[in-house]
Design a protein around this motif. Structure first.
Motif, PDB file in Angstrom:
ATOM      1  N   GLU A 107       0.825  -1.205   0.000  1.00 34.77           N
ATOM      2  CA  GLU A 107       0.000   0.000   0.000  1.00 34.77           C
ATOM      3  C   GLU A 107       0.864   1.261   0.000  1.00 34.77           C
ATOM      4  OE1 GLU A 107      -2.997   0.246   2.938  1.00 34.77           O
ATOM      5  OE2 GLU A 107      -3.983  -1.639   2.375  1.00 34.77           O
ATOM      6  N   ILE A 108       2.044   1.172   0.580  1.00 34.42           N
ATOM      7  CA  ILE A 108       2.937   2.333   0.615  1.00 34.42           C
ATOM      8  C   ILE A 108       3.312   2.752  -0.803  1.00 34.42           C
ATOM      9  CG2 ILE A 108       5.228   3.139   1.311  1.00 34.42           C
ATOM     10  CD1 ILE A 108       4.980   1.399   3.789  1.00 34.42           C
ATOM     11  N   ASP A 109       3.603   1.770  -1.673  1.00 37.45           N
ATOM     12  CA  ASP A 109       3.946   2.096  -3.057  1.00 37.45           C
ATOM     13  C   ASP A 109       2.774   2.730  -3.783  1.00 37.45           C
ATOM     14  OD1 ASP A 109       6.507   1.134  -2.766  1.00 37.45           O
ATOM     15  OD2 ASP A 109       6.032  -0.870  -3.495  1.00 37.45           O
ATOM     16  N   ILE A 110       1.566   2.232  -3.512  1.00 36.84           N
ATOM     17  CA  ILE A 110       0.377   2.790  -4.155  1.00 36.84           C
ATOM     18  C   ILE A 110       0.118   4.210  -3.662  1.00 36.84           C
ATOM     19  CG2 ILE A 110      -2.139   2.563  -4.366  1.00 36.84           C
ATOM     20  CD1 ILE A 110      -1.740  -0.464  -4.347  1.00 36.84           C
ATOM     21  N   LEU A 111       0.218   4.435  -2.350  1.00 33.13           N
ATOM     22  CA  LEU A 111       0.019   5.772  -1.800  1.00 33.13           C
ATOM     23  C   LEU A 111       1.054   6.747  -2.345  1.00 33.13           C
ATOM     24  CD1 LEU A 111      -0.803   4.902   1.927  1.00 33.13           C
ATOM     25  CD2 LEU A 111      -2.394   5.663   0.159  1.00 33.13           C
ATOM     26  N   ASP A 112       2.262   6.257  -2.537  1.00 39.45           N
ATOM     27  CA  ASP A 112       3.307   7.120  -3.087  1.00 39.45           C
ATOM     28  C   ASP A 112       2.945   7.582  -4.491  1.00 39.45           C
ATOM     29  OD1 ASP A 112       6.057   8.248  -2.987  1.00 39.45           O
ATOM     30  OD2 ASP A 112       6.373   6.857  -4.641  1.00 39.45           O
ATOM     31  N   ARG A 113       2.325   6.704  -5.297  1.00 41.99           N
ATOM     32  CA  ARG A 113       1.942   7.074  -6.657  1.00 41.99           C
ATOM     33  C   ARG A 113       0.754   8.044  -6.676  1.00 41.99           C
ATOM     34  NH1 ARG A 113       6.050   4.498  -7.366  1.00 41.99           N
ATOM     35  NH2 ARG A 113       6.637   3.412  -9.286  1.00 41.99           N
ATOM     36  N   LEU A 114      -0.031   8.097  -5.604  1.00 43.96           N
ATOM     37  CA  LEU A 114      -1.144   9.050  -5.549  1.00 43.96           C
ATOM     38  C   LEU A 114      -0.652  10.483  -5.384  1.00 43.96           C
ATOM     39  CD1 LEU A 114      -3.716   7.129  -3.302  1.00 43.96           C
ATOM     40  CD2 LEU A 114      -3.844   7.524  -5.769  1.00 43.96           C
ATOM     41  N   GLU A 115       0.536  10.659  -4.808  1.00 46.85           N
ATOM     42  CA  GLU A 115       1.154  11.982  -4.639  1.00 46.85           C
ATOM     43  C   GLU A 115       0.276  12.924  -3.817  1.00 46.85           C
ATOM     44  OE1 GLU A 115       2.353  13.496  -8.422  1.00 46.85           O
ATOM     45  OE2 GLU A 115       3.773  11.858  -8.802  1.00 46.85           O
ATOM     46  N   LEU A 116      -0.201  12.437  -2.681  1.00 51.26           N
ATOM     47  CA  LEU A 116      -0.987  13.266  -1.769  1.00 51.26           C
ATOM     48  C   LEU A 116      -0.042  14.032  -0.846  1.00 51.26           C
ATOM     49  CD1 LEU A 116      -3.701  10.622  -0.787  1.00 51.26           C
ATOM     50  CD2 LEU A 116      -3.809  12.318  -2.620  1.00 51.26           C
ATOM     51  N   ASP A 117      -0.420  15.275  -0.517  1.00 52.03           N
ATOM     52  CA  ASP A 117       0.450  16.091   0.338  1.00 52.03           C
ATOM     53  C   ASP A 117      -0.204  16.515   1.643  1.00 52.03           C
ATOM     54  OD1 ASP A 117      -1.384  17.944  -0.475  1.00 52.03           O
ATOM     55  OD2 ASP A 117       0.035  19.192  -1.591  1.00 52.03           O
ATOM     56  N   GLY A 118      -1.354  15.947   1.962  1.00 55.58           N
ATOM     57  CA  GLY A 118      -2.046  16.324   3.194  1.00 55.58           C
ATOM     58  C   GLY A 118      -3.091  17.393   2.991  1.00 55.58           C
ATOM     59  N   TRP A 119      -2.939  18.203   1.934  1.00 54.92           N
ATOM     60  CA  TRP A 119      -3.927  19.231   1.615  1.00 54.92           C
ATOM     61  C   TRP A 119      -4.415  19.079   0.185  1.00 54.92           C
ATOM     62  CZ3 TRP A 119      -6.496  21.969   4.949  1.00 54.92           C
ATOM     63  CH2 TRP A 119      -5.955  22.206   6.211  1.00 54.92           C
ATOM     64  N   THR A 120      -4.363  17.843  -0.336  1.00 56.15           N
ATOM     65  CA  THR A 120      -4.849  17.595  -1.692  1.00 56.15           C
ATOM     66  C   THR A 120      -6.370  17.601  -1.694  1.00 56.15           C
ATOM     67  OG1 THR A 120      -2.911  16.254  -2.183  1.00 56.15           O
ATOM     68  CG2 THR A 120      -4.817  16.000  -3.633  1.00 56.15           C
ATOM     69  N   SER A 121      -6.946  18.405  -2.568  1.00 60.85           N
ATOM     70  CA  SER A 121      -8.405  18.505  -2.647  1.00 60.85           C
ATOM     71  C   SER A 121      -8.957  17.408  -3.550  1.00 60.85           C
ATOM     72  CB  SER A 121      -8.816  19.871  -3.192  1.00 60.85           C
ATOM     73  OG  SER A 121     -10.191  19.880  -3.536  1.00 60.85           O
ATOM     74  N   LEU A 122     -10.049  16.792  -3.119  1.00 67.80           N
ATOM     75  CA  LEU A 122     -10.688  15.763  -3.939  1.00 67.80           C
ATOM     76  C   LEU A 122     -11.248  16.361  -5.222  1.00 67.80           C
ATOM     77  CD1 LEU A 122     -11.239  12.703  -3.641  1.00 67.80           C
ATOM     78  CD2 LEU A 122     -13.543  13.279  -2.922  1.00 67.80           C
ATOM     79  N   ILE A 123     -11.678  17.631  -5.155  1.00 63.94           N
ATOM     80  CA  ILE A 123     -12.284  18.280  -6.324  1.00 63.94           C
ATOM     81  C   ILE A 123     -11.247  18.448  -7.436  1.00 63.94           C
ATOM     82  CG2 ILE A 123     -13.343  20.409  -7.164  1.00 63.94           C
ATOM     83  CD1 ILE A 123     -14.704  20.683  -4.474  1.00 63.94           C
ATOM     84  N   GLY A 124     -10.080  18.961  -7.086  1.00 64.81           N
ATOM     85  CA  GLY A 124      -9.070  19.209  -8.105  1.00 64.81           C
ATOM     86  C   GLY A 124      -8.149  18.030  -8.375  1.00 64.81           C
ATOM     87  N   PHE A 125      -8.350  16.888  -7.695  1.00 64.31           N
ATOM     88  CA  PHE A 125      -7.469  15.736  -7.847  1.00 64.31           C
ATOM     89  C   PHE A 125      -7.665  15.087  -9.211  1.00 64.31           C
ATOM     90  CE2 PHE A 125      -6.521  11.188  -7.309  1.00 64.31           C
ATOM     91  CZ  PHE A 125      -5.216  11.280  -6.872  1.00 64.31           C
ATOM     92  N   ASN A 126      -6.556  14.803  -9.917  1.00 70.53           N
ATOM     93  CA  ASN A 126      -6.601  14.191 -11.245  1.00 70.53           C
ATOM     94  C   ASN A 126      -6.537  12.672 -11.096  1.00 70.53           C
ATOM     95  OD1 ASN A 126      -6.193  13.293 -13.896  1.00 70.53           O
ATOM     96  ND2 ASN A 126      -5.029  15.114 -14.449  1.00 70.53           N
ATOM     97  N   ALA A 127      -7.691  12.027 -11.110  1.00 71.47           N
ATOM     98  CA  ALA A 127      -7.761  10.576 -10.889  1.00 71.47           C
ATOM     99  C   ALA A 127      -7.138   9.794 -12.044  1.00 71.47           C
ATOM    100  CB  ALA A 127      -9.212  10.147 -10.691  1.00 71.47           C
ATOM    101  N   GLU A 128      -7.273  10.284 -13.261  1.00 72.49           N
ATOM    102  CA  GLU A 128      -6.728   9.568 -14.411  1.00 72.49           C
ATOM    103  C   GLU A 128      -5.199   9.559 -14.383  1.00 72.49           C
ATOM    104  OE1 GLU A 128      -6.237   7.426 -17.872  1.00 72.49           O
ATOM    105  OE2 GLU A 128      -7.956   7.637 -16.528  1.00 72.49           O
TER     106      GLU A 128
END
Length: 313
Positions: A107-128
């Motif tokens: 899961e750590i590798d997957i979370l790393d690929r999401l590139e979340l910084d603690g203040w990432t907004s779900l609205i502006g997040f690029n899921a693709e």
């Protein structure tokens, strides 16, 4: 009547409404509803009757500054950052991630690929874009990233199916059934996979392993499948015995090997190798210890029998 008509109820020559001194009446022209209030305000401005609301100058200044900032951010490519910052601080910051389907991928590798910084907004997040980054991980075959409002990301993955371990020199890799390399060997349950050794082994392994699996007792004892010269196979058994199979007729050789082991316990003896490469004979190589013992046993036999003395009558 709901429509506002210009010039009605006035005699000829009567002055009609004007905007900045310009007459607006023209026969029985009806002004559209959406324009009535703005035109009235502009008309009052023209004659000095309109009084601006309090703080209107400050409001207009704020609007001007905000619009200028937004335009500048657009030109500078910072709009996404601004949207992220605003929406994250209004309850849409990602604070939960659900990962489903991973077995070999951490899961750590997957979370790393999401590139979340603690203040990432779900609205502006690029899921693709996140899905493409996750799909680049070695074990991932299919990935999906879904937004669950207001603050959750759901990641579902399907991993590649391991078939065997492949050893080339000092390199040991996990491969798929078609021979494609998935990732370097990392231990764990991967040690239970069949071990293939030598060049060309992955291409021939699926059919050959299917033949061995027809004999479960033999298959359970094989620790390594060695491809020799990309022409034939050697079997490395759990007790150290090497079985050298022929280039042609390996099906018959495997059946004979299993039969001899069942009837005579061939593979349980103190031997180093069973050579089945010759079609008309089977050659068994003893271990060094067994060879020494056999030589000693032969030397203990009398070289000649003692003759009995003749008896005279």
């Amino acid at each position: 009547m709901s429509a506002l008509k210009w010039g009605q109820g006035k005699g000829e020559g009567a002055a009609g409404p004007a905007l900045f001194g310009l007459p607006l009446s023209s026969g029985h022209f009806v002004l559209p509803r959406v324009l009535r209030r703005p035109v009235r305000i502009l008309a009052r401005l023209g004659v000095g009757d309109f009084q601006a609301p309090r703080f209107s100058a400050a409001i207009l200044s704020g609007v001007l500054i905000a619009s200028s900032s937004a335009y500048g951010a657009y030109l500078g490519g910072d709009v996404d950052g601004i949207v992220q910052g605003i929406t994250a601080r209004t309850g849409f910051a990602v604070d939960q991630v659900k990962v489903v389907g991973n077995r070999q991928t951490s899961e750590i590798d997957i979370l790393d690929r999401l590139e979340l910084d603690g203040w990432t907004s779900l609205i502006g997040f690029n899921a693709e874009a996140a899905r493409e980054r996750i799909s680049s991980l070695p074990w991932i075959e299919v990935a999906a990233v879904r937004k669950v409002y207001p603050h959750t990301l759901e990641v579902r993955v399907e991993e590649r199916e391991p078939f065997a371990l492949w050893q080339q020199g000092n390199d040991l890799s996990v491969i798929e059934k078609d021979g494609a390399v998935i990732a370097p060997f990392s231990g764990g349950k991967q040690v239970l996979l069949p071990l293939l050794i030598g060049a060309g082994a992955p291409a021939k392994a699926p059919d050959f392993l299917a033949k061995i699996e027809k004999y479960p007792e033999l298959a359970s004892r094989v620790k390594g499948y060695v491809r020799v010269g990309e022409r034939r196979w050697d079997l490395k058994l759990d007790n150290g015995i090497t079985v050298k199979l022929p280039e042609d007729g390996e099906d018959q050789a495997i059946a004979e090997l299993v039969s001899m082991d069942h009837d005579k316990g061939l593979l349980s003896r103190d031997i180093a190798a069973v050579d089945m490469r010759l079609s008309d004979r089977l050659v068994v190589q003893l271990t060094p210890e067994a060879a020494t013992q056999r030589e000693a046993a032969l030397n203990e036999k009398p070289k000649s029998l003692k003759r009995k003395p003749e008896t005279k009558i």
